[in-house]
Scaffold this active site. Structure first.
Site, PDB file in Angstrom:
ATOM      1  N   CYS A   1       0.708  -1.347   0.006  1.00  0.00           N
ATOM      2  CA  CYS A   1      -0.223  -0.129  -0.355  1.00  0.00           C
ATOM      3  C   CYS A   1       0.995   0.898  -0.309  1.00  0.00           C
ATOM      4  O   CYS A   1       0.879   2.615  -0.528  1.00  0.00           O
ATOM      5  CB  CYS A   1      -1.094   0.044   1.169  1.00  0.00           C
ATOM      6  SG  CYS A   1      -1.899  -1.471   1.212  1.00  0.00           S
TER       7      CYS A   1
ATOM      8  N   CYS B   1      -7.337  -2.193  -4.508  1.00  0.00           N
ATOM      9  CA  CYS B   1      -6.392  -1.362  -4.886  1.00  0.00           C
ATOM     10  C   CYS B   1      -5.414  -3.262  -4.485  1.00  0.00           C
ATOM     11  O   CYS B   1      -4.107  -2.786  -5.688  1.00  0.00           O
ATOM     12  CB  CYS B   1      -5.679  -0.739  -3.122  1.00  0.00           C
ATOM     13  SG  CYS B   1      -6.774   1.157  -3.044  1.00  0.00           S
TER      14      CYS B   1
ATOM     15  N   HIS C   1       1.079   4.828  -1.483  1.00  0.00           N
ATOM     16  CA  HIS C   1       0.187   6.066  -0.445  1.00  0.00           C
ATOM     17  C   HIS C   1       1.934   6.578   0.305  1.00  0.00           C
ATOM     18  O   HIS C   1       1.106   6.365   1.723  1.00  0.00           O
ATOM     19  CB  HIS C   1      -0.745   5.523   0.020  1.00  0.00           C
ATOM     20  CG  HIS C   1      -2.049   5.398  -1.019  1.00  0.00           C
ATOM     21  ND1 HIS C   1      -2.514   6.179  -2.422  1.00  0.00           N
ATOM     22  CD2 HIS C   1      -1.884   4.250  -1.548  1.00  0.00           C
ATOM     23  CE1 HIS C   1      -3.155   6.231  -2.746  1.00  0.00           C
ATOM     24  NE2 HIS C   1      -2.865   4.615  -2.066  1.00  0.00           N
TER      25      HIS C   1
ATOM     26  N   ARG D   1     -12.890   0.006  -2.735  1.00  0.00           N
ATOM     27  CA  ARG D   1     -11.469   0.275  -2.634  1.00  0.00           C
ATOM     28  C   ARG D   1     -10.318  -0.142  -2.067  1.00  0.00           C
ATOM     29  O   ARG D   1      -9.276  -0.301  -3.287  1.00  0.00           O
ATOM     30  CB  ARG D   1     -11.934   1.785  -1.469  1.00  0.00           C
ATOM     31  CG  ARG D   1     -10.330   2.780  -1.757  1.00  0.00           C
ATOM     32  CD  ARG D   1      -9.932   3.259  -3.262  1.00  0.00           C
ATOM     33  NE  ARG D   1      -9.350   2.792  -3.684  1.00  0.00           N
ATOM     34  CZ  ARG D   1      -9.032   2.807  -5.698  1.00  0.00           C
ATOM     35  NH1 ARG D   1      -9.894   3.185  -5.978  1.00  0.00           N
ATOM     36  NH2 ARG D   1      -8.485   2.060  -6.345  1.00  0.00           N
TER      37      ARG D   1
END
Length: 274
Positions: free
Chosen positions: A183, A235, A187, A231
């Site tokens: 992730c 991802c 991000h 969401r």
């Protein structure tokens, strides 16, 4: 003019050209970001998510399932049947399930334990698509809308809440899959973007607050309202990870990590996105 002077002037010209190019690129980047922000602001008028909210309210109040009961006795953490402000405090630990749950997991729990659905029936269509509607996404739209304008306030008072948060934090930076992604790959830095899609830095409080508080959201490109579980699911797909199971411990852990980091921010969803 000496050779050293000519070289110095050449270096100065190159430096000026590089500085000019950098300034032009920075200006272009800033202009693009500004225009994207204007586009998104324009989208906010007439958000189709209101249709999902209305259907979700009907689903919440209508007796359903084999037991023919409504969600009037479903406790989302604020008391049986109470939806006002409930989402702003989720995920949280629920003693009746002895488990930390996010909103979607808790809705499934109520559908099974109170309305009489099987787990398979309850999660059959968690995400809407061509030719099918998702009752859960509609319920999510309604419940989350009842926390709009309220401050996020996710607690870590129970040992299991702390445990789940720590697990989510580790998962966020875990690298794996065919592309060795995590992730954090997308991000964990400021200013990242893929085409027109901003990639908020979720390792910062401001980034987590801005991102988390605008989900669920109506996706214009898909013509569907998408929940936070979706969401995360998407991802994982983009990272080429194994499929994230709906309402799994892994999905709840990541949600807890991001929701807790968004504490103090004003919830502003269901929103609308490209």
């Amino acid at each position: 003019m000496t050779v050293m002077t000519r070289r110095a002037r050449a270096v100065a010209v190159v430096a000026m050209a590089i500085a000019g190019a950098a300034a032009t690129a920075a200006f272009a980047q800033s202009s693009t970001v500004d225009e994207i922000a204007k586009y998104r602001a324009a989208l906010q008028d007439g958000n189709p998510a209101e249709l999902w909210e209305a259907r979700g309210e009907d689903l919440w109040k209508t007796p359903r399932g084999p037991k023919k009961v409504s969600f009037a006795t479903c406790d989302l953490g604020a008391g049986p049947g109470v939806v006002k402000g409930a989402y702003a405090q989720l995920p949280k630990y629920f003693a009746d399930a002895d488990r930390v749950m996010d909103l979607e997991t808790r809705l499934v729990h109520c559908m099974v334990t109170q309305q009489g659905y099987t787990v398979a029936e309850a999660i059959k269509d968690p995400f809407g698509g061509p030719g099918k509607k998702s009752d859960i996404e509609a319920l999510v739209a309604y419940v989350t809308s009842q926390s709009r304008g309220m401050k996020m306030d996710v607690a870590l008072s129970h040992p299991k809440e702390k445990e789940v948060f720590a697990r989510g934090e580790k998962m966020f930076v875990f690298r794996g899959g065919t592309h060795d992604f995590s992730c954090a790959t997308c991000h964990a830095e400021d200013g990242k973007r893929i085409r027109l899609q901003d990639l908020p830095n979720l390792m910062t409080v401001s980034g987590a607050q801005k991102a988390y508080t605008t989900w669920p959201a109506y996706r214009v490109s898909q013509g569907e309202l998408r929940s936070f579980q979706w969401r995360l699911f998407d991802c994982f797909r983009q990272q080429r990870f194994p499929e994230l199971l709906y309402a799994s411990d892994a999905s709840i852990a990541l949600t807890m990590y991001l929701a807790r980091n968004a504490n103090g921010a004003t919830f502003d969803a269901p929103a609308i996105k490209r």
